[in-house]
Design an enzyme around this catalytic site. Sequence first.
Site, PDB file in Angstrom:
ATOM      1  N   ASP A 205      66.987  68.324  53.549  1.00 56.85           N
ATOM      2  CA  ASP A 205      66.534  67.074  54.180  1.00 56.85           C
ATOM      3  C   ASP A 205      65.128  66.690  53.698  1.00 56.85           C
ATOM      4  OD1 ASP A 205      68.905  67.449  55.469  1.00 56.85           O
ATOM      5  OD2 ASP A 205      68.089  67.536  57.482  1.00 56.85           O
TER       6      ASP A 205
ATOM      7  N   ASP B 114      71.503  67.675  51.401  1.00 55.28           N
ATOM      8  CA  ASP B 114      71.231  66.382  52.051  1.00 55.28           C
ATOM      9  C   ASP B 114      69.794  65.946  51.798  1.00 55.28           C
ATOM     10  OD1 ASP B 114      73.801  66.680  53.066  1.00 55.28           O
ATOM     11  OD2 ASP B 114      73.115  67.449  54.987  1.00 55.28           O
TER      12      ASP B 114
END
Length: 324
Positions: free
Chosen positions: A154, A175
Amino acid sequence: MALIYILLVSILLCNTNICSSAAVSTSEAVLITVDQSGKGNYRTIQEAVNSVASKNSELIYISIKPGTYREKIVVSADKPFITLSGTEGANTTITWNDGGDIFDSPTLSVLASDFVARYLTIRNEFGTSGKGIALRVSADRAAFYGCRIVSYQDTLLDDFGRHYYYNCYIEGATDFICGNAASVFQSCQLNSLAKSLGIITAQHRNTPSENTGFTFIDCKITGLDNGTVLGRPWGPYSRVIYARTYMSNTISPDGWSDWSDPSKERTVYYGEYKCYGPGADRSKRVGWSRELSRDESAPFLNKAMIGGGNWLRPPPTRFKKHVK
């Protein structure tokens, strides 16, 4: 129809006070210098940000001298029109070490509109044991030029608003570009650190009426030969486009993941247009991704999708002194 929809959304954003009501000069800015040696206005970046008046209505240019700044920085929502600028990303670094909650862990959190960052490395040193956000962008009209955004999971929380990234280097494994913003990434390098399965994007569009999504134009994808996918759906209507992008063999042949939820295959919008390189071969792509035609890709291939012509601005050419 796509352009008409974009215009209507822009009008709606202005009517809901997301657009700025202040007439701001784009050629002149207040200059604030940050220098750890004490030769500037402030020694830390957060001190410089804090010095900006609430509901500021003029351009603020915070020039950051080379060095490594160990700070966790928040640009609060009441401080618009700030630029943070280093001299080059390789020698001006903002770094912290925090993990866990995606809204609390970022090294740099941008909550104010009309924000610009230039020539900075923004890093979270949390490592591989969980979520560690380097940069959170939760505001409208934010632009990043020549920045390096580095973490593992992230890395970039591209939360909401309209954003533009140009010539940036973004690195992570899982991600590492996530959120529900409407963002254009142009001439950027995306580098996967994953040693097995990597995931570049997790876009969070929840309904077909949301004018959000990530578009990558003339970018470059690098990393190990490890089966990284281009994206997976955080939201059921996740939308990601790659156009004219070089894909190394780090990209797996199937290209995309449904995040173990086949129902999302009917609603996501995952497209590729004129991409090239060993990872761009679509012969084994998942059947629910799209090879876009020229007409289908056209609405995504410029800054019009983020209304960039109305808010992207060049660097100021004149400066005035900061008064403490």
